[in-house]
Design a protein around this motif. Sequence first.
Motif, PDB file in Angstrom:
ATOM      1  N   MET A   1      33.400  11.100 -15.520  1.00 47.06           N
ATOM      2  CA  MET A   1      34.858  10.945 -14.927  1.00 47.06           C
ATOM      3  C   MET A   1      35.700  10.158 -16.312  1.00 47.06           C
ATOM      4  O   MET A   1      36.346  11.030 -16.541  1.00 47.06           O
ATOM      5  CB  MET A   1      34.641   9.889 -13.799  1.00 47.06           C
ATOM      6  CG  MET A   1      34.077  10.328 -12.568  1.00 47.06           C
ATOM      7  SD  MET A   1      33.962   8.924 -11.290  1.00 47.06           S
ATOM      8  CE  MET A   1      35.207   8.514 -10.559  1.00 47.06           C
ATOM      9  N   THR A   2      35.576   9.069 -16.681  1.00 48.06           N
ATOM     10  CA  THR A   2      36.252   8.523 -17.618  1.00 48.06           C
ATOM     11  C   THR A   2      35.647   8.724 -18.927  1.00 48.06           C
ATOM     12  O   THR A   2      36.426   8.403 -19.795  1.00 48.06           O
ATOM     13  CB  THR A   2      36.711   7.070 -17.574  1.00 48.06           C
ATOM     14  OG1 THR A   2      35.552   6.373 -17.616  1.00 48.06           O
ATOM     15  CG2 THR A   2      37.375   6.873 -15.906  1.00 48.06           C
ATOM     16  N   TRP A   6      30.753   2.254 -18.524  1.00 45.29           N
ATOM     17  CA  TRP A   6      31.222   0.917 -18.053  1.00 45.29           C
ATOM     18  C   TRP A   6      32.454   1.079 -16.993  1.00 45.29           C
ATOM     19  O   TRP A   6      32.177   0.358 -16.111  1.00 45.29           O
ATOM     20  CB  TRP A   6      31.439  -0.163 -18.991  1.00 45.29           C
ATOM     21  CG  TRP A   6      30.146  -0.654 -19.724  1.00 45.29           C
ATOM     22  CD1 TRP A   6      29.711  -0.071 -21.129  1.00 45.29           C
ATOM     23  CD2 TRP A   6      28.953  -1.044 -19.271  1.00 45.29           C
ATOM     24  NE1 TRP A   6      28.541  -0.689 -21.336  1.00 45.29           N
ATOM     25  CE2 TRP A   6      28.028  -1.195 -20.229  1.00 45.29           C
ATOM     26  CE3 TRP A   6      28.665  -1.532 -17.923  1.00 45.29           C
ATOM     27  CZ2 TRP A   6      26.788  -1.804 -20.066  1.00 45.29           C
ATOM     28  CZ3 TRP A   6      27.547  -2.378 -17.790  1.00 45.29           C
ATOM     29  CH2 TRP A   6      26.517  -2.511 -18.853  1.00 45.29           C
ATOM     30  N   TRP A   7      33.307   1.907 -17.528  1.00 41.15           N
ATOM     31  CA  TRP A   7      34.450   2.307 -16.521  1.00 41.15           C
ATOM     32  C   TRP A   7      33.978   3.139 -15.480  1.00 41.15           C
ATOM     33  O   TRP A   7      34.544   2.677 -14.210  1.00 41.15           O
ATOM     34  CB  TRP A   7      35.560   2.979 -17.257  1.00 41.15           C
ATOM     35  CG  TRP A   7      36.287   2.255 -18.378  1.00 41.15           C
ATOM     36  CD1 TRP A   7      36.380   1.956 -19.524  1.00 41.15           C
ATOM     37  CD2 TRP A   7      37.265   1.057 -17.667  1.00 41.15           C
ATOM     38  NE1 TRP A   7      37.326   1.063 -20.147  1.00 41.15           N
ATOM     39  CE2 TRP A   7      37.869   0.500 -19.157  1.00 41.15           C
ATOM     40  CE3 TRP A   7      37.757   0.704 -16.461  1.00 41.15           C
ATOM     41  CZ2 TRP A   7      38.916  -0.492 -18.820  1.00 41.15           C
ATOM     42  CZ3 TRP A   7      38.517  -0.463 -16.404  1.00 41.15           C
ATOM     43  CH2 TRP A   7      39.267  -1.141 -17.447  1.00 41.15           C
ATOM     44  N   ASP A   8      33.181   3.985 -15.755  1.00 45.18           N
ATOM     45  CA  ASP A   8      32.602   4.808 -14.289  1.00 45.18           C
ATOM     46  C   ASP A   8      31.935   3.723 -13.472  1.00 45.18           C
ATOM     47  O   ASP A   8      31.973   3.668 -12.342  1.00 45.18           O
ATOM     48  CB  ASP A   8      31.839   5.920 -14.811  1.00 45.18           C
ATOM     49  CG  ASP A   8      32.390   6.948 -15.401  1.00 45.18           C
ATOM     50  OD1 ASP A   8      33.743   7.036 -15.475  1.00 45.18           O
ATOM     51  OD2 ASP A   8      31.565   7.781 -16.096  1.00 45.18           O
ATOM     52  N   LEU A  10      32.142   0.571 -13.097  1.00 45.13           N
ATOM     53  CA  LEU A  10      33.229  -0.508 -12.383  1.00 45.13           C
ATOM     54  C   LEU A  10      34.000   0.475 -11.265  1.00 45.13           C
ATOM     55  O   LEU A  10      34.306  -0.101 -10.247  1.00 45.13           O
ATOM     56  CB  LEU A  10      34.307  -1.012 -13.621  1.00 45.13           C
ATOM     57  CG  LEU A  10      35.067  -2.011 -13.243  1.00 45.13           C
ATOM     58  CD1 LEU A  10      34.701  -3.175 -12.508  1.00 45.13           C
ATOM     59  CD2 LEU A  10      36.122  -2.258 -14.187  1.00 45.13           C
ATOM     60  N   LEU A  11      34.549   1.704 -11.604  1.00 48.81           N
ATOM     61  CA  LEU A  11      35.132   2.385 -10.610  1.00 48.81           C
ATOM     62  C   LEU A  11      34.199   2.719  -9.553  1.00 48.81           C
ATOM     63  O   LEU A  11      34.836   2.283  -8.258  1.00 48.81           O
ATOM     64  CB  LEU A  11      35.700   3.665 -11.312  1.00 48.81           C
ATOM     65  CG  LEU A  11      36.987   3.362 -12.288  1.00 48.81           C
ATOM     66  CD1 LEU A  11      37.361   4.850 -12.841  1.00 48.81           C
ATOM     67  CD2 LEU A  11      38.085   2.967 -11.558  1.00 48.81           C
ATOM     68  N   GLY A  12      33.051   2.743  -9.654  1.00 55.18           N
ATOM     69  CA  GLY A  12      31.926   3.313  -8.504  1.00 55.18           C
ATOM     70  C   GLY A  12      31.926   1.972  -7.712  1.00 55.18           C
ATOM     71  O   GLY A  12      31.916   2.246  -6.444  1.00 55.18           O
ATOM     72  N   GLY A  14      33.834  -0.519  -7.354  1.00 55.73           N
ATOM     73  CA  GLY A  14      35.217  -0.827  -6.652  1.00 55.73           C
ATOM     74  C   GLY A  14      35.350   0.072  -5.595  1.00 55.73           C
ATOM     75  O   GLY A  14      35.669  -0.465  -4.477  1.00 55.73           O
ATOM     76  N   GLY A  15      35.233   1.473  -5.598  1.00 54.44           N
ATOM     77  CA  GLY A  15      35.142   2.268  -4.478  1.00 54.44           C
ATOM     78  C   GLY A  15      34.200   1.835  -3.570  1.00 54.44           C
ATOM     79  O   GLY A  15      34.326   1.978  -2.272  1.00 54.44           O
TER      80      GLY A  15
END
Length: 140
Positions: A1-2, A6-8, A10-12, A14-15
């Motif tokens: 994705m990004t 770590w961002w993936d 975090l986004l996962g 959060g979703g």
Amino acid sequence: MTGSFWWDLLLGLGGALLVAWLALVAALVLARPRGGLLREALRLLPDVLRLIRRLAADRTLPRGVRIRLTLLLAYLALPLDLVPDFIPVLGYADDAIIVTVVLRGVVRRAGLDAVRAHWPGTEDGFHALARLTGLPTAMG
């Protein structure tokens, strides 16, 4: 994705939290007492809180029941709500709805006699509690 682990992550997360919260709100909408029952639940809240505390302290009840009641008391003591107060109807009623849902299971498991023995309110209040929790009979 990004492109960043770590961002993936975090986004996962959060979703997933957002989806879980939306599912909880939907479950609260479906489980909420209809009509005057919600008003009764809010009116009975002080007596219900005393009932929960008394049942949680009763060592004759199954351990699972006491644990659920203790967790419910801890949730009620927290200043955070699952549903923010600005959301119509559910915002102010989420505590009453959660108490009602938990009590439905606890009352059925603990039994009518245990609940009646610990009920601190009036007989009319007990009958309202029986309606809220779905007990088969309020007369006993």
